[in-house]
Structure formats: C-alpha cells, structure tokens
Design a protein around this motif. Structure first.
Motif, PDB file in Angstrom:
ATOM      1  N   PHE A  83       0.856  -1.176   0.000  1.00  0.00           N
ATOM      2  CA  PHE A  83       0.000   0.000   0.000  1.00  0.00           C
ATOM      3  C   PHE A  83       0.893   1.227   0.000  1.00  0.00           C
ATOM      4  O   PHE A  83       1.743   1.394   0.870  1.00  0.00           O
ATOM      5  N   ASN A  84       0.717   2.098  -1.001  1.00  0.00           N
ATOM      6  CA  ASN A  84       1.502   3.316  -1.116  1.00  0.00           C
ATOM      7  C   ASN A  84       0.777   4.425  -0.360  1.00  0.00           C
ATOM      8  O   ASN A  84      -0.316   4.847  -0.762  1.00  0.00           O
ATOM      9  N   GLU A  85       1.370   4.887   0.731  1.00  0.00           N
ATOM     10  CA  GLU A  85       0.765   5.929   1.570  1.00  0.00           C
ATOM     11  C   GLU A  85       0.536   7.230   0.798  1.00  0.00           C
ATOM     12  O   GLU A  85      -0.489   7.877   0.940  1.00  0.00           O
ATOM     13  N   LYS A  86       1.508   7.595  -0.026  1.00  0.00           N
ATOM     14  CA  LYS A  86       1.429   8.860  -0.736  1.00  0.00           C
ATOM     15  C   LYS A  86       0.277   8.882  -1.745  1.00  0.00           C
ATOM     16  O   LYS A  86      -0.515   9.817  -1.777  1.00  0.00           O
ATOM     17  N   SER A  87       0.179   7.840  -2.561  1.00  0.00           N
ATOM     18  CA  SER A  87      -0.873   7.789  -3.580  1.00  0.00           C
ATOM     19  C   SER A  87      -2.172   7.185  -3.060  1.00  0.00           C
ATOM     20  O   SER A  87      -3.194   7.258  -3.726  1.00  0.00           O
ATOM     21  N   GLN A  88      -2.094   6.540  -1.885  1.00  0.00           N
ATOM     22  CA  GLN A  88      -3.254   5.857  -1.291  1.00  0.00           C
ATOM     23  C   GLN A  88      -3.786   4.762  -2.219  1.00  0.00           C
ATOM     24  O   GLN A  88      -4.997   4.566  -2.347  1.00  0.00           O
ATOM     25  N   GLU A  89      -2.847   4.043  -2.863  1.00  0.00           N
ATOM     26  CA  GLU A  89      -3.208   2.983  -3.787  1.00  0.00           C
ATOM     27  C   GLU A  89      -2.366   1.736  -3.560  1.00  0.00           C
ATOM     28  O   GLU A  89      -1.272   1.812  -3.010  1.00  0.00           O
ATOM     29  N   ILE A  90      -2.885   0.627  -4.047  1.00  0.00           N
ATOM     30  CA  ILE A  90      -2.158  -0.634  -4.027  1.00  0.00           C
ATOM     31  C   ILE A  90      -1.099  -0.623  -5.132  1.00  0.00           C
ATOM     32  O   ILE A  90      -1.360  -0.152  -6.238  1.00  0.00           O
ATOM     33  N   GLU A  91       0.076  -1.144  -4.816  1.00  0.00           N
ATOM     34  CA  GLU A  91       1.150  -1.286  -5.805  1.00  0.00           C
ATOM     35  C   GLU A  91       1.612  -2.742  -5.821  1.00  0.00           C
ATOM     36  O   GLU A  91       1.637  -3.402  -4.780  1.00  0.00           O
ATOM     37  N   TYR A  92       1.965  -3.199  -7.012  1.00  0.00           N
ATOM     38  CA  TYR A  92       2.455  -4.564  -7.187  1.00  0.00           C
ATOM     39  C   TYR A  92       3.927  -4.515  -7.560  1.00  0.00           C
ATOM     40  O   TYR A  92       4.336  -3.750  -8.427  1.00  0.00           O
ATOM     41  N   GLU A  93       4.711  -5.349  -6.898  1.00  0.00           N
ATOM     42  CA  GLU A  93       6.131  -5.508  -7.201  1.00  0.00           C
ATOM     43  C   GLU A  93       6.353  -6.957  -7.593  1.00  0.00           C
ATOM     44  O   GLU A  93       5.683  -7.866  -7.077  1.00  0.00           O
TER      45      GLU A  93
END
Length: 98
Positions: A83-93
């Motif tokens: 979870f990216n705090e800045k964008s408030q979105e889920i990110e996949y790595e």
C-alpha cells in the motif's frame, strides 16, 4: 512463486471491498494495462474461492492467491502487494523468485 501482502495493503482490501475473515482475493491475469513483467497484460482481482491455487498467503484472516492457470504471467517472479501511503493505492512488485 511466493505472494507477500503487507498488512496495510490487506487492510485497504478489507475496507474498500468490505471483506470479512475467511474471504478470498484472487489475483488473475487480464488482457490490457501494463506491468513490468508482461507486455499488454496486468493483474485483476476477484473474490472467488481457489480451485487450484499455485501460491497463497493469509493476512488478517483473508486468503490472497494466484491460480495455476495464471502462473505463466509471473514468469519466474514473486508477487509483493504494497500500500503506497502517498498515492493511497495498491502497488504490485515482481521480484525474481529465489
């Protein structure tokens, strides 16, 4: 292949999708979009029970998984869900599998 879902990402799914303990989140391959490991494909999510899970993990009572039929998409990579705090979105790595 391994799946790693951080606790903030799990909480985001729980809140946004109104999930309850015992729920399932499936990561599946969909045509369209983009990723760093496959051209013209990306990940989608659904809330089905697994039939032939290739990889799974449980976080906060929720089972996150990938079916055998979607394993090709990962091409020797694991899946990290953050979870990216800045964008408030889920990110996949997609780190290389060990």
């Amino acid at each position: 292949m391994k799946i790693d879902v951080d606790s903030q990402a799990a909480q985001h799914f729980i809140q946004e999708m109104d999930l309850k303990p015992g729920s399932y989140v499936r990561f599946f391959t969909k045509y369209g979009g983009h990723s760093t490991i496959q051209t013209s494909y990306s990940l989608g999510i659904s809330f089905d029970e697994p039939s032939r899970a290739a990889a799974k993990t449980e976080v906060a009572g929720i089972t996150f998984y990938v079916e055998q039929t979607d394993l090709w998409y990962f091409d020797g990579h694991d899946l990290k869900v953050r979870f990216n705090e800045k964008s408030q979105e889920i990110e996949y790595e997609y780190p290389a599998s060990e």
